[in-house]
Design a protein around this motif. Structure first.
Motif, mmCIF file in Angstrom:
data_model
loop_
_atom_site.group_PDB
_atom_site.id
_atom_site.type_symbol
_atom_site.label_atom_id
_atom_site.label_comp_id
_atom_site.label_asym_id
_atom_site.label_seq_id
_atom_site.Cartn_x
_atom_site.Cartn_y
_atom_site.Cartn_z
ATOM 1 N N GLU A 109 1.359 -1.392 0.014
ATOM 2 C CA GLU A 109 0.279 0.052 0.000
ATOM 3 C C GLU A 109 0.848 1.604 0.365
ATOM 4 N N SER A 110 1.876 1.649 0.797
ATOM 5 C CA SER A 110 3.074 2.509 0.803
ATOM 6 C C SER A 110 3.727 2.985 -0.501
ATOM 7 N N ILE A 111 4.167 1.970 -1.365
ATOM 8 C CA ILE A 111 4.929 1.599 -2.165
ATOM 9 C C ILE A 111 3.397 2.673 -3.150
ATOM 10 N N ALA A 112 2.124 1.652 -3.504
ATOM 11 C CA ALA A 112 1.029 2.128 -3.917
ATOM 12 C C ALA A 112 0.915 3.812 -4.412
ATOM 13 N N ASP A 113 0.750 4.018 -2.994
ATOM 14 C CA ASP A 113 0.525 5.558 -2.622
ATOM 15 C C ASP A 113 2.043 6.860 -3.126
ATOM 16 N N CYS A 114 2.589 5.655 -3.229
ATOM 17 C CA CYS A 114 4.415 6.711 -3.216
ATOM 18 C C CYS A 114 3.947 7.041 -4.931
ATOM 19 N N ILE A 115 4.010 5.502 -5.587
ATOM 20 C CA ILE A 115 3.902 5.915 -7.386
ATOM 21 C C ILE A 115 2.837 6.208 -7.187
ATOM 22 N N ALA A 116 1.714 6.873 -6.781
ATOM 23 C CA ALA A 116 0.622 7.660 -6.898
ATOM 24 C C ALA A 116 0.759 8.764 -7.075
ATOM 25 N N ALA A 117 2.065 9.171 -5.687
ATOM 26 C CA ALA A 117 1.976 11.007 -5.318
ATOM 27 C C ALA A 117 2.985 10.875 -6.499
ATOM 28 N N LEU A 118 4.144 10.793 -7.492
ATOM 29 C CA LEU A 118 4.499 10.640 -7.991
ATOM 30 C C LEU A 118 3.996 10.847 -9.162
ATOM 31 N N ARG A 119 3.247 9.745 -9.693
ATOM 32 C CA ARG A 119 2.746 10.365 -10.897
ATOM 33 C C ARG A 119 1.435 11.999 -10.860
ATOM 34 N N PHE A 120 0.904 11.571 -9.976
ATOM 35 C CA PHE A 120 -0.103 13.222 -9.025
ATOM 36 C C PHE A 120 0.753 14.096 -9.606
ATOM 37 N N ARG A 121 1.951 14.413 -8.999
ATOM 38 C CA ARG A 121 2.759 15.340 -9.026
ATOM 39 C C ARG A 121 3.266 15.413 -10.728
ATOM 40 N N ASP A 122 3.593 14.693 -11.550
ATOM 41 C CA ASP A 122 4.307 14.998 -12.961
ATOM 42 C C ASP A 122 3.887 14.204 -13.991
ATOM 43 N N GLU A 123 2.522 13.401 -14.518
ATOM 44 C CA GLU A 123 2.417 13.107 -15.359
ATOM 45 C C GLU A 123 1.070 14.335 -15.166
ATOM 46 N N HIS A 161 6.267 13.204 1.624
ATOM 47 C CA HIS A 161 7.728 12.556 1.114
ATOM 48 C C HIS A 161 7.695 12.069 0.054
ATOM 49 N N CYS A 162 7.633 11.442 -0.308
ATOM 50 C CA CYS A 162 7.158 11.036 -1.872
ATOM 51 C C CYS A 162 6.868 12.169 -2.262
ATOM 52 N N PHE A 163 5.858 12.843 -2.778
ATOM 53 C CA PHE A 163 5.622 13.627 -3.196
ATOM 54 C C PHE A 163 6.886 14.951 -3.833
ATOM 55 N N SER A 164 7.500 15.262 -2.378
ATOM 56 C CA SER A 164 8.380 16.045 -2.653
ATOM 57 C C SER A 164 9.733 15.390 -2.545
ATOM 58 N N ASN A 165 10.041 14.217 -2.723
ATOM 59 C CA ASN A 165 11.374 13.831 -2.301
ATOM 60 C C ASN A 165 12.442 13.258 -3.005
ATOM 61 N N TYR A 166 11.241 12.406 -3.771
ATOM 62 C CA TYR A 166 11.757 10.918 -5.240
ATOM 63 C C TYR A 166 11.511 11.280 -6.440
ATOM 64 N N GLY A 167 12.701 11.066 -7.375
ATOM 65 C CA GLY A 167 12.406 11.331 -8.857
ATOM 66 C C GLY A 167 11.354 10.448 -9.381
ATOM 67 N N THR A 168 10.904 10.320 -10.506
ATOM 68 C CA THR A 168 10.347 10.160 -11.149
ATOM 69 C C THR A 168 9.331 8.893 -11.054
ATOM 70 N N ALA A 169 8.682 8.725 -11.585
ATOM 71 C CA ALA A 169 7.916 7.051 -10.598
ATOM 72 C C ALA A 169 8.052 5.792 -11.571
#
Length: 183
Positions: A109-123, A161-169
């Motif tokens: 669930e945490s991984i899915a949330d992180c990917i969702a946050a990154l795609r929400f931000r970038d795409e 944390h994912c939205f603010s600190n990680y690279g691409t999904a």
């Protein structure tokens, strides 16, 4: 018998809430096997909350079921779609579902949330204001459905944390799949 993982994100709105949100168009989504993921809208008179579920349908098609999206603002609809798509992208759907509340379940669930946050931000090129709307809606809805404060704050902390600190999904997804293959 088909084996599948059923992942549900239940995000409640007020009991008796009126459906007043337009349902957004789903994102593009391919699973880890490069199959296109179908999105199916559904409503239920029994629940007044938006939820999503990732699984393969009875024909084996990777699918995200979108329940009662008319009860959620567009930011939350986007996040649920991207979260459920993420379960397909990393292959969770084709693995046995871990026991509910196990560390493996929470990690998925945490991984899915992180990917969702990154795609929400970038795409979607969502702004900080859009992100705050998402966090506000998600927090409020989790509290209304009865999640303990520690669960709400932990989830919001991970997403932020994912939205603010990680690279691409895409990079994140590749790393998750690579790590899982090495285990």
């Amino acid at each position: 018998m088909m084996t599948f993982a059923s992942n549900v994100v239940a995000l409640a709105t007020e009991v008796g809430a009126q459906p007043n949100h337009a349902i957004i168009y789903p994102p593009e989504c391919q699973n880890n096997l490069t199959e296109n993921v179908a999105f199916i809208n559904s409503t239920s008179d029994h629940h007044k909350f938006a939820a999503g579920m990732a699984r393969r349908d009875w024909e084996g098609t990777p699918t995200v079921y979108r329940f009662n999206y008319q009860f959620a603002p567009s930011e939350l609809q986007s996040f649920i779609d991207l979260h459920e798509c993420a379960h397909h992208q990393v292959g969770d759907v084709d693995q046995p579902h871990p026991p509910r509340n196990s560390s493996e379940h929470f990690m998925n669930e945490s991984i899915a949330d992180c990917i969702a946050a990154l795609r929400f931000r970038d795409e979607y090129q969502k702004s900080e204001i859009d992100f705050e709307k998402l966090i506000t809606a998600l927090s409020s809805d989790m509290e209304q459905i009865g999640f303990p404060e520690i669960s709400v704050s932990s989830r919001i902390s991970n997403i932020t944390h994912c939205f603010s600190n990680y690279g691409t999904a895409d990079t994140y997804i590749r790393n998750v799949i690579k790590q899982r293959k090495s285990n």
